[in-house]
Design a protein around this motif. Sequence first.
Motif, PDB file in Angstrom:
ATOM      1  N   ALA A  40       0.846  -1.183   0.000  1.00 39.99           N
ATOM      2  CA  ALA A  40       0.000   0.000   0.000  1.00 39.99           C
ATOM      3  C   ALA A  40       0.887   1.240   0.000  1.00 39.99           C
ATOM      4  O   ALA A  40       2.061   1.175   0.404  1.00 39.99           O
ATOM      5  N   PRO A  41       0.369   2.376  -0.432  1.00 40.22           N
ATOM      6  CA  PRO A  41       1.176   3.604  -0.470  1.00 40.22           C
ATOM      7  C   PRO A  41       1.760   3.937   0.896  1.00 40.22           C
ATOM      8  O   PRO A  41       1.047   3.932   1.904  1.00 40.22           O
ATOM      9  N   GLY A  42       3.054   4.181   0.915  1.00 39.29           N
ATOM     10  CA  GLY A  42       3.725   4.559   2.148  1.00 39.29           C
ATOM     11  C   GLY A  42       3.997   3.414   3.103  1.00 39.29           C
ATOM     12  O   GLY A  42       4.477   3.643   4.221  1.00 39.29           O
ATOM     13  N   LYS A  43       3.701   2.199   2.682  1.00 41.94           N
ATOM     14  CA  LYS A  43       3.916   1.042   3.548  1.00 41.94           C
ATOM     15  C   LYS A  43       4.875   0.055   2.895  1.00 41.94           C
ATOM     16  O   LYS A  43       5.093   0.088   1.687  1.00 41.94           O
ATOM     17  N   GLU A  44       5.424  -0.828   3.727  1.00 39.02           N
ATOM     18  CA  GLU A  44       6.313  -1.853   3.200  1.00 39.02           C
ATOM     19  C   GLU A  44       5.507  -2.963   2.521  1.00 39.02           C
ATOM     20  O   GLU A  44       4.333  -3.178   2.827  1.00 39.02           O
ATOM     21  N   ARG A  45       6.182  -3.659   1.628  1.00 39.98           N
ATOM     22  CA  ARG A  45       5.547  -4.803   0.986  1.00 39.98           C
ATOM     23  C   ARG A  45       5.322  -5.895   2.038  1.00 39.98           C
ATOM     24  O   ARG A  45       6.228  -6.203   2.817  1.00 39.98           O
ATOM     25  N   GLU A  46       4.129  -6.474   2.037  1.00 40.67           N
ATOM     26  CA  GLU A  46       3.799  -7.468   3.045  1.00 40.67           C
ATOM     27  C   GLU A  46       3.291  -8.750   2.414  1.00 40.67           C
ATOM     28  O   GLU A  46       2.696  -8.755   1.332  1.00 40.67           O
ATOM     29  N   PHE A  47       3.504  -9.828   3.152  1.00 40.57           N
ATOM     30  CA  PHE A  47       3.065 -11.144   2.716  1.00 40.57           C
ATOM     31  C   PHE A  47       1.546 -11.254   2.771  1.00 40.57           C
ATOM     32  O   PHE A  47       0.910 -10.767   3.707  1.00 40.57           O
ATOM     33  N   VAL A  48       0.972 -11.942   1.770  1.00 42.36           N
ATOM     34  CA  VAL A  48      -0.465 -12.188   1.748  1.00 42.36           C
ATOM     35  C   VAL A  48      -0.762 -13.681   1.806  1.00 42.36           C
ATOM     36  O   VAL A  48      -1.486 -14.148   2.676  1.00 42.36           O
ATOM     37  N   ALA A  49      -0.196 -14.436   0.859  1.00 41.95           N
ATOM     38  CA  ALA A  49      -0.477 -15.868   0.792  1.00 41.95           C
ATOM     39  C   ALA A  49       0.604 -16.552  -0.025  1.00 41.95           C
ATOM     40  O   ALA A  49       1.272 -15.910  -0.846  1.00 41.95           O
ATOM     41  N   ALA A  50       0.768 -17.856   0.215  1.00 38.90           N
ATOM     42  CA  ALA A  50       1.736 -18.632  -0.556  1.00 38.90           C
ATOM     43  C   ALA A  50       1.294 -20.080  -0.595  1.00 38.90           C
ATOM     44  O   ALA A  50       0.598 -20.548   0.317  1.00 38.90           O
ATOM     45  N   ASN A  51       1.690 -20.770  -1.659  1.00 38.40           N
ATOM     46  CA  ASN A  51       1.495 -22.209  -1.651  1.00 38.40           C
ATOM     47  C   ASN A  51       2.669 -22.916  -2.289  1.00 38.40           C
ATOM     48  O   ASN A  51       3.455 -22.343  -3.039  1.00 38.40           O
ATOM     49  N   SER A  52       2.798 -24.172  -1.926  1.00 40.71           N
ATOM     50  CA  SER A  52       3.891 -24.987  -2.406  1.00 40.71           C
ATOM     51  C   SER A  52       3.648 -25.409  -3.846  1.00 40.71           C
ATOM     52  O   SER A  52       2.570 -25.209  -4.402  1.00 40.71           O
ATOM     53  N   TRP A  53       4.661 -25.999  -4.453  1.00 36.85           N
ATOM     54  CA  TRP A  53       4.544 -26.439  -5.849  1.00 36.85           C
ATOM     55  C   TRP A  53       3.352 -27.384  -6.026  1.00 36.85           C
ATOM     56  O   TRP A  53       2.594 -27.266  -6.982  1.00 36.85           O
ATOM     57  N   SER A  54       3.182 -28.304  -5.105  1.00 36.38           N
ATOM     58  CA  SER A  54       2.087 -29.261  -5.224  1.00 36.38           C
ATOM     59  C   SER A  54       0.747 -28.652  -4.854  1.00 36.38           C
ATOM     60  O   SER A  54      -0.308 -29.227  -5.140  1.00 36.38           O
ATOM     61  N   GLY A  55       0.797 -27.502  -4.173  1.00 35.88           N
ATOM     62  CA  GLY A  55      -0.433 -26.901  -3.680  1.00 35.88           C
ATOM     63  C   GLY A  55      -0.903 -27.489  -2.371  1.00 35.88           C
ATOM     64  O   GLY A  55      -1.903 -27.050  -1.800  1.00 35.88           O
TER      65      GLY A  55
END
Length: 122
Positions: A40-55
């Motif tokens: 977001a403007p003026g903020k650091e990049r933050e984690f939202v979601a992730a998944n592995s190769w297999s899901g």
Amino acid sequence: QVQLVESGGGLVQAGGSLRLSCARSGRTSRSYAMGWFRQAPGKEREFVAANSWSGGLTYYADSVKGRFTISRDNAKNTVYLQMNSLKPEDTAVYYCAAAPGISKSIWDYDYWGQGTQVTVSS
């Protein structure tokens, strides 16, 4: 090299939904964990979601848990982020990224897309 291209961003009212897509090209023969981050403007990049190769393994930020869902179609080299019950505080540029293994850390991701804007109006 790996190229990532996000799409699906836009303007939506609070409570609405969007689905982001991230298409991967380049070294498609190699397996990568995929993540979504936002800034977001003026903020650091933050984690939202992730998944592995297999899901089979997924991580979510507490702020999106129960509202966002990450999924992937390896045959199409595409990862998705389904975003429901959107809030104004979800407004940000959303980035997808690729890493050798699933992680919540921005520093573990080797490849990044250009980002797609998501704006949630109140």
